[in-house]
Write a protein that holds these residues in place. Structure first.
Motif, PDB file in Angstrom:
ATOM      1  N   GLY A  50       0.804  -1.221   0.000  1.00 34.75           N
ATOM      2  CA  GLY A  50       0.000   0.000   0.000  1.00 34.75           C
ATOM      3  C   GLY A  50       0.833   1.266   0.000  1.00 34.75           C
ATOM      4  N   ALA A  51       2.020   1.226  -0.607  1.00 35.17           N
ATOM      5  CA  ALA A  51       2.905   2.396  -0.610  1.00 35.17           C
ATOM      6  C   ALA A  51       2.208   3.593  -1.253  1.00 35.17           C
ATOM      7  CB  ALA A  51       4.195   2.084  -1.353  1.00 35.17           C
ATOM      8  N   ASP A  52       2.418   4.759  -0.665  1.00 35.42           N
ATOM      9  CA  ASP A  52       1.836   5.999  -1.172  1.00 35.42           C
ATOM     10  C   ASP A  52       2.979   6.901  -1.600  1.00 35.42           C
ATOM     11  OD1 ASP A  52       0.118   8.124  -1.746  1.00 35.42           O
ATOM     12  OD2 ASP A  52       0.133   8.837   0.325  1.00 35.42           O
ATOM     13  N   ARG A  53       3.029   7.206  -2.881  1.00 36.89           N
ATOM     14  CA  ARG A  53       4.068   8.081  -3.427  1.00 36.89           C
ATOM     15  C   ARG A  53       3.435   9.394  -3.856  1.00 36.89           C
ATOM     16  NH1 ARG A  53       8.577   5.002  -4.449  1.00 36.89           N
ATOM     17  NH2 ARG A  53       8.196   2.766  -4.399  1.00 36.89           N
ATOM     18  N   ALA A  54       4.086  10.488  -3.470  1.00 39.24           N
ATOM     19  CA  ALA A  54       3.576  11.806  -3.808  1.00 39.24           C
ATOM     20  C   ALA A  54       4.741  12.772  -3.974  1.00 39.24           C
ATOM     21  CB  ALA A  54       2.626  12.309  -2.722  1.00 39.24           C
ATOM     22  N   VAL A  55       4.487  13.852  -4.692  1.00 40.27           N
ATOM     23  CA  VAL A  55       5.465  14.928  -4.860  1.00 40.27           C
ATOM     24  C   VAL A  55       4.750  16.231  -4.528  1.00 40.27           C
ATOM     25  CG1 VAL A  55       6.953  16.141  -6.479  1.00 40.27           C
ATOM     26  CG2 VAL A  55       6.708  13.677  -6.649  1.00 40.27           C
ATOM     27  N   TYR A  56       5.378  17.053  -3.690  1.00 33.30           N
ATOM     28  CA  TYR A  56       4.792  18.326  -3.275  1.00 33.30           C
ATOM     29  C   TYR A  56       5.505  19.490  -3.946  1.00 33.30           C
ATOM     30  CZ  TYR A  56       2.148  15.890   0.265  1.00 33.30           C
ATOM     31  OH  TYR A  56       1.272  15.053   0.901  1.00 33.30           O
ATOM     32  N   LEU A  57       4.734  20.535  -4.223  1.00 34.28           N
ATOM     33  CA  LEU A  57       5.246  21.747  -4.844  1.00 34.28           C
ATOM     34  C   LEU A  57       4.487  22.920  -4.243  1.00 34.28           C
ATOM     35  CD1 LEU A  57       7.166  22.340  -7.361  1.00 34.28           C
ATOM     36  CD2 LEU A  57       5.073  22.598  -8.657  1.00 34.28           C
ATOM     37  N   GLN A  58       5.202  23.964  -3.841  1.00 33.20           N
ATOM     38  CA  GLN A  58       4.549  25.186  -3.379  1.00 33.20           C
ATOM     39  C   GLN A  58       4.514  26.173  -4.529  1.00 33.20           C
ATOM     40  OE1 GLN A  58       6.981  26.241   0.031  1.00 33.20           O
ATOM     41  NE2 GLN A  58       5.314  25.660   1.397  1.00 33.20           N
ATOM     42  N   VAL A  59       3.370  26.835  -4.699  1.00 34.03           N
ATOM     43  CA  VAL A  59       3.254  27.849  -5.746  1.00 34.03           C
ATOM     44  C   VAL A  59       2.697  29.128  -5.151  1.00 34.03           C
ATOM     45  CG1 VAL A  59       2.999  26.233  -7.663  1.00 34.03           C
ATOM     46  CG2 VAL A  59       0.972  27.028  -6.495  1.00 34.03           C
ATOM     47  N   GLY A  60       3.286  30.250  -5.545  1.00 32.26           N
ATOM     48  CA  GLY A  60       2.767  31.564  -5.179  1.00 32.26           C
ATOM     49  C   GLY A  60       1.949  32.089  -6.343  1.00 32.26           C
ATOM     50  N   LEU A  61       0.809  32.689  -6.035  1.00 35.30           N
ATOM     51  CA  LEU A  61      -0.093  33.185  -7.070  1.00 35.30           C
ATOM     52  C   LEU A  61      -0.170  34.700  -7.051  1.00 35.30           C
ATOM     53  CD1 LEU A  61      -3.065  30.703  -6.542  1.00 35.30           C
ATOM     54  CD2 LEU A  61      -1.146  30.502  -8.138  1.00 35.30           C
ATOM     55  N   ARG A  62      -0.438  35.273  -8.221  1.00 33.32           N
ATOM     56  CA  ARG A  62      -0.663  36.713  -8.285  1.00 33.32           C
ATOM     57  C   ARG A  62      -1.827  37.034  -7.362  1.00 33.32           C
ATOM     58  NH1 ARG A  62      -0.833  38.257 -13.861  1.00 33.32           N
ATOM     59  NH2 ARG A  62       1.402  38.515 -13.620  1.00 33.32           N
ATOM     60  N   GLY A  63      -1.690  38.030  -6.551  1.00 32.04           N
ATOM     61  CA  GLY A  63      -2.710  38.374  -5.561  1.00 32.04           C
ATOM     62  C   GLY A  63      -2.277  38.017  -4.153  1.00 32.04           C
ATOM     63  N   GLY A  64      -1.190  37.221  -4.021  1.00 28.94           N
ATOM     64  CA  GLY A  64      -0.624  36.960  -2.711  1.00 28.94           C
ATOM     65  C   GLY A  64      -0.876  35.600  -2.109  1.00 28.94           C
ATOM     66  N   ASP A  65      -1.832  34.845  -2.611  1.00 33.03           N
ATOM     67  CA  ASP A  65      -2.068  33.511  -2.059  1.00 33.03           C
ATOM     68  C   ASP A  65      -0.943  32.566  -2.454  1.00 33.03           C
ATOM     69  OD1 ASP A  65      -4.455  34.204  -0.876  1.00 33.03           O
ATOM     70  OD2 ASP A  65      -5.694  33.438  -2.502  1.00 33.03           O
ATOM     71  N   ALA A  66      -0.762  31.544  -1.645  1.00 32.87           N
ATOM     72  CA  ALA A  66       0.199  30.483  -1.951  1.00 32.87           C
ATOM     73  C   ALA A  66      -0.484  29.152  -1.677  1.00 32.87           C
ATOM     74  CB  ALA A  66       1.453  30.625  -1.101  1.00 32.87           C
ATOM     75  N   LEU A  67      -0.121  28.142  -2.458  1.00 41.49           N
ATOM     76  CA  LEU A  67      -0.735  26.823  -2.345  1.00 41.49           C
ATOM     77  C   LEU A  67       0.326  25.757  -2.195  1.00 41.49           C
ATOM     78  CD1 LEU A  67      -3.281  27.071  -5.292  1.00 41.49           C
ATOM     79  CD2 LEU A  67      -3.723  27.530  -2.880  1.00 41.49           C
ATOM     80  N   LEU A  68      -0.004  24.730  -1.441  1.00 42.14           N
ATOM     81  CA  LEU A  68       0.804  23.527  -1.394  1.00 42.14           C
ATOM     82  C   LEU A  68       0.095  22.524  -2.289  1.00 42.14           C
ATOM     83  CD1 LEU A  68       3.161  21.887  -0.271  1.00 42.14           C
ATOM     84  CD2 LEU A  68       1.660  21.209   1.621  1.00 42.14           C
ATOM     85  N   MET A  69       0.714  22.196  -3.410  1.00 42.44           N
ATOM     86  CA  MET A  69       0.145  21.287  -4.391  1.00 42.44           C
ATOM     87  C   MET A  69       0.759  19.904  -4.208  1.00 42.44           C
ATOM     88  SD  MET A  69      -1.748  23.465  -6.126  1.00 42.44           S
ATOM     89  CE  MET A  69      -2.226  22.410  -7.469  1.00 42.44           C
ATOM     90  N   VAL A  70      -0.009  18.869  -4.503  1.00 41.91           N
ATOM     91  CA  VAL A  70       0.494  17.502  -4.419  1.00 41.91           C
ATOM     92  C   VAL A  70       0.168  16.785  -5.721  1.00 41.91           C
ATOM     93  CG1 VAL A  70      -1.579  16.637  -3.235  1.00 41.91           C
ATOM     94  CG2 VAL A  70       0.577  15.389  -3.051  1.00 41.91           C
ATOM     95  N   LEU A  71       1.149  16.033  -6.211  1.00 42.74           N
ATOM     96  CA  LEU A  71       0.991  15.214  -7.413  1.00 42.74           C
ATOM     97  C   LEU A  71       0.977  13.759  -6.990  1.00 42.74           C
ATOM     98  CD1 LEU A  71       0.944  14.938 -10.525  1.00 42.74           C
ATOM     99  CD2 LEU A  71       3.452  14.937 -10.447  1.00 42.74           C
ATOM    100  N   ARG A  72      -0.166  13.098  -7.202  1.00 41.16           N
ATOM    101  CA  ARG A  72      -0.321  11.673  -6.891  1.00 41.16           C
ATOM    102  C   ARG A  72      -0.928  10.990  -8.100  1.00 41.16           C
ATOM    103  NH1 ARG A  72      -2.000  13.167  -1.522  1.00 41.16           N
ATOM    104  NH2 ARG A  72      -0.492  12.324  -0.051  1.00 41.16           N
ATOM    105  N   GLU A  73      -0.304   9.924  -8.532  1.00 46.16           N
ATOM    106  CA  GLU A  73      -0.820   9.125  -9.646  1.00 46.16           C
ATOM    107  C   GLU A  73      -1.156   9.983 -10.864  1.00 46.16           C
ATOM    108  OE1 GLU A  73      -3.978   6.656  -8.183  1.00 46.16           O
ATOM    109  OE2 GLU A  73      -2.698   5.768  -6.650  1.00 46.16           O
TER     110      GLU A  73
END
Length: 83
Positions: A50-73
């Motif tokens: 049941g291994a779970d593999r993921a990759v995380y990326l932080q992105v800053g958006l115009r307007g000041g918000d920032a998101l933590l994005m995850v790539l799975r499958e």
């Protein structure tokens, strides 16, 4: 150019994130990416089937918000939002 952002086995991000597009309840939206950091790989339960593999990326958006994005499958989703 509408090419989805991918992360290869050597953790190279290509193409660089430029625009984030998503579907909101009131229709499609987009925001320009002003900066990004990562990627950070995470493998949980690597020892079992049941291994779970993921990759995380932080992105800053115009307007000041920032998101933590995850790539799975092969699919991106938002894990957290910073304001």
């Amino acid at each position: 150019d509408d090419t989805p952002v991918q992360v290869d086995a050597r953790l190279h991000v290509h193409p660089e994130p430029a625009v984030l597009r998503w579907t909101a309840p009131d229709g499609p939206r987009e925001a320009a990416v002003t900066g990004w950091a990562g990627p950070w790989p995470l493998v949980q339960r690597w020892w079992g089937p049941g291994a779970d593999r993921a990759v995380y990326l932080q992105v800053g958006l115009r307007g000041g918000d920032a998101l933590l994005m995850v790539l799975r499958e092969g699919r991106w989703s938002v894990e957290a939002r910073y304001d």
